[in-house]
Design an enzyme around this catalytic site. Structure first.
Site, mmCIF file in Angstrom:
data_model
loop_
_atom_site.group_PDB
_atom_site.id
_atom_site.type_symbol
_atom_site.label_atom_id
_atom_site.label_comp_id
_atom_site.label_asym_id
_atom_site.label_seq_id
_atom_site.Cartn_x
_atom_site.Cartn_y
_atom_site.Cartn_z
ATOM 1 N N HIS A 97 1.147 -11.456 3.917
ATOM 2 C CA HIS A 97 0.392 -12.773 3.201
ATOM 3 C C HIS A 97 0.518 -13.841 4.456
ATOM 4 O O HIS A 97 1.873 -13.962 5.074
ATOM 5 C CB HIS A 97 1.822 -13.166 2.319
ATOM 6 N N ASP A 100 3.214 -15.199 4.875
ATOM 7 C CA ASP A 100 5.197 -14.282 5.834
ATOM 8 C C ASP A 100 5.477 -14.652 7.015
ATOM 9 O O ASP A 100 6.058 -14.222 8.172
ATOM 10 C CB ASP A 100 4.398 -13.216 5.251
ATOM 11 N N GLU A 228 -4.483 -6.976 -8.293
ATOM 12 C CA GLU A 228 -3.308 -6.350 -8.341
ATOM 13 C C GLU A 228 -2.708 -6.602 -9.969
ATOM 14 O O GLU A 228 -2.432 -7.771 -10.058
ATOM 15 C CB GLU A 228 -2.259 -6.726 -7.223
ATOM 16 N N GLU A 264 0.149 -0.779 -8.881
ATOM 17 C CA GLU A 264 2.103 -1.630 -8.072
ATOM 18 C C GLU A 264 2.402 -0.258 -9.318
ATOM 19 O O GLU A 264 2.659 -0.462 -10.288
ATOM 20 C CB GLU A 264 2.309 -2.371 -8.124
ATOM 21 N N HIS A 267 4.861 -2.963 -11.313
ATOM 22 C CA HIS A 267 4.386 -3.557 -12.515
ATOM 23 C C HIS A 267 3.595 -2.747 -14.032
ATOM 24 O O HIS A 267 3.140 -3.581 -15.080
ATOM 25 C CB HIS A 267 2.793 -4.779 -12.066
ATOM 26 N N ASP A 292 0.596 0.232 -4.728
ATOM 27 C CA ASP A 292 1.881 -0.498 -4.027
ATOM 28 C C ASP A 292 3.216 0.839 -4.632
ATOM 29 O O ASP A 292 3.173 0.635 -5.652
ATOM 30 C CB ASP A 292 2.554 -1.850 -4.558
ATOM 31 N N ASP A 303 11.512 -7.304 -11.394
ATOM 32 C CA ASP A 303 10.891 -6.630 -10.505
ATOM 33 C C ASP A 303 12.178 -6.701 -9.557
ATOM 34 O O ASP A 303 11.504 -7.288 -8.363
ATOM 35 C CB ASP A 303 10.102 -7.592 -10.687
ATOM 36 N N ASP A 305 11.705 -4.053 -6.623
ATOM 37 C CA ASP A 305 11.196 -3.431 -5.880
ATOM 38 C C ASP A 305 11.412 -2.672 -4.912
ATOM 39 O O ASP A 305 11.582 -2.910 -3.749
ATOM 40 C CB ASP A 305 10.232 -4.577 -5.149
ATOM 41 N N ASP A 335 5.612 -2.109 -0.822
ATOM 42 C CA ASP A 335 5.749 -3.367 -2.005
ATOM 43 C C ASP A 335 7.387 -3.388 -1.739
ATOM 44 O O ASP A 335 7.708 -3.655 -3.140
ATOM 45 C CB ASP A 335 4.822 -3.842 -2.280
HETATM 46 C C1 XLS Z 1 4.502 -8.933 -6.274
HETATM 47 C C2 XLS Z 1 3.205 -8.947 -5.824
HETATM 48 C C3 XLS Z 1 3.294 -9.071 -4.635
HETATM 49 C C4 XLS Z 1 1.620 -8.445 -4.202
HETATM 50 C C5 XLS Z 1 0.870 -8.962 -3.350
HETATM 51 O O1 XLS Z 1 4.974 -8.413 -7.835
HETATM 52 O O2 XLS Z 1 3.950 -7.147 -6.495
HETATM 53 O O3 XLS Z 1 4.029 -8.618 -3.716
HETATM 54 O O4 XLS Z 1 1.338 -6.968 -4.332
HETATM 55 O O5 XLS Z 1 0.337 -10.389 -3.372
HETATM 56 NI NI NI Z 2 2.920 -5.670 -4.799
HETATM 57 NI NI NI Z 3 5.153 -6.304 -7.756
#
Ligand code: XLS
Ligand code: NI
Ligand code: NI
Length: 431
Positions: A97, A100, A228, A264, A267, A292, A303, A305, A335
């Protein structure tokens, strides 16, 4: 060279290794006629690996990184460490991003200058590095200006700011030869309907996306534009809820041939689906783009991750991806972030190495299931009745004609086993 990784050398494939190495991921291994590296197309996410401080909903920073400062010198150091990490891992891709990689400036113009300086550094580093850009994206959700959304914000100035930001990020993605551009609408949704004009917000989101697509063509960007999906979090309800919802949205704005999805794992689960459901649906609708590969914890509600660590789950996902013909421009982006107690640079390398091994095992198992062919054969058999001319004819017939045939006694449905346990036993041979 920074000394952040303290001399960890590039990882090798060595099934017997004691320390950091790939036990299952050999980039050159041929699977279904293609190198494993070209199947999996791994990417490191700049944000979680390099910009995330280790917070959770109850506590702040745990990581102590020498670049955790808001100035350009820190951003340059972060870029050095990033490329060292890409080299250690041997990954073919990374993603970012805007937020980042650069410190936020006092004005839009200053943020843009900061951003473009770092993009220039990436460009230079990429001349001699192996790593390529899988996708770029704009962070349109962290800064307080985006608290009520980006393209769907009630304030037109935020819409404008977001448009300018995406233009800048799309230009940079194009400049670096990125293969995709992602839009994740973390705040494109609502907290309460009591203050929300849902119709107007969705209309604005559609116009915004159309402008992104027009601009992509205008500058000759050949990458895929990806949405996404995510059902909620941080917003109570997000408009890009899941693959089906996104597809409906794309069709409404005539964009279903222009935009694909980045799916993802976490998600999909948040939306009440399995990962493989979302992948299979995207494939059937012709919008499968990229993934992702990060999961949530089974007990906690947010989330988290986390890096993948479940081979059977990953295998079922790659099974659907291989059935879609594999990735074209997409890839496997981690991700994913460390656990907040995993403080050491070595943890960052181990997390990715382990995840790459898990994915390699999953993909190889999926390939074996496809090559074995029994699953596909049993599925085909289940629908074999539709091969007959009479059955096919029904699909271009009408209710009354079909009813005549049934009334004349020519049709006798006979229930047959779905054979689910047998199918599951076959999967179990390979995972
Ligand atoms: C957040 C998203 C984010 C996207 C990119 O939950 O996964 O990380 O992948 O903005
Ligand atoms: Ni993501
Ligand atoms: Ni995410």
């Amino acid at each position: 060279m920074s000394d952040f990784f303290g001399g960890i050398s590039p990882l090798r494939h060595d099934p017997e290794a004691e320390g950091l190495a790939f036990r299952h991921y050999d980039p050159d291994e041929m699977v279904m006629g293609k190198r494993l590296e070209d199947h999996l197309r791994f990417a490191v996410a700049y944000w979680h690996s390099l910009a995330w401080p280790g917070g959770d909903p109850f506590g702040g920073q745990t990581f102590d990184r020498p670049w955790f400062r808001d100035d350009m010198e820190a951003a340059r150091l972060k870029a050095d460490v990033a490329f060292e990490m890409f080299e250690i891992l041997g990954v073919p891709y990374f993603c970012w991003h805007d937020a980042d990689i650069r410190p936020e400036g006092a004005t839009f113009a200053e943020s843009k200058r900061n951003f473009e300086e770092i993009i220039g550094i990436f460009e230079e580093k990429m001349e001699s590095a192996k790593v390529r850009l899988l996708w770029g994206t704009a962070n349109l959700f962290s800064h307080r200006r985006f608290m009520a959304g980006a393209a769907t914000n009630p304030d037109p100035d935020v819409f404008a700011w977001s448009a300018a930001t995406v233009k800048t990020c799309l230009d940079a993605t194009h400049r670096l030869g990125g293969e995709n551009y992602v839009l994740w609408g973390g705040r494109e949704g609502y907290e309460t309907l009591l203050n929300t004009d849902m119709g107007a917000e969705m209309e604005h989101a559609g116009r915004f996306l159309s402008m992104v697509v027009d601009y992509k063509h205008k500058i000759g960007f050949k990458g895929q534009i990806l949405i996404e999906p995510k059902p909620q979090e941080p917003t109570k309800h997000q408009y890009d809820y899941d693959v089906a919802t996104v597809f409906g949205f794309l069709q409404r704005f005539g964009l279903e041939k222009e935009v694909k999805v980045n799916i993802e794992q976490g998600h999909a689960i948040l939306a009440g689906h399995s990962f493989e459901h979302e992948l299979a649906l995207a494939r059937e609708l012709g919008v499968f783009g990229s993934i992702d590969m990060n999961r949530n914890d089974y007990q906690s509600g947010w989330d988290t991750d986390q890096f993948p660590n479940n081979v059977p789950e990953v295998a079922l996902a790659y099974y659907e991806i291989l059935k879609a013909g594999g990735f074209t421009q997409g890839g496997t982006n981690f991700d994913a972030k460390l656990r907040r107690q995993s403080l050491d640079p070595e943890d960052l390398i181990a997390a990715h190495a382990g995840a790459m091994d898990i994915c390699a095992r999953g993909l190889k198992a999926a390939a074996k299931m496809l090559e074995d062919g029994t699953l596909e054969e049993l599925r085909r058999e289940r629908y074999a009745g539709w091969d007959g001319a009479e059955a096919k004819g029904m699909l271009t017939s009408d209710l009354a004609t079909i009813a005549e045939r049934v009334e004349a006694g020519g049709v006798t449905p006979e229930p047959r086993s779905g054979r689910q346990e047998i199918l599951e036993n076959i999967v179990n041979r390979y995972v």
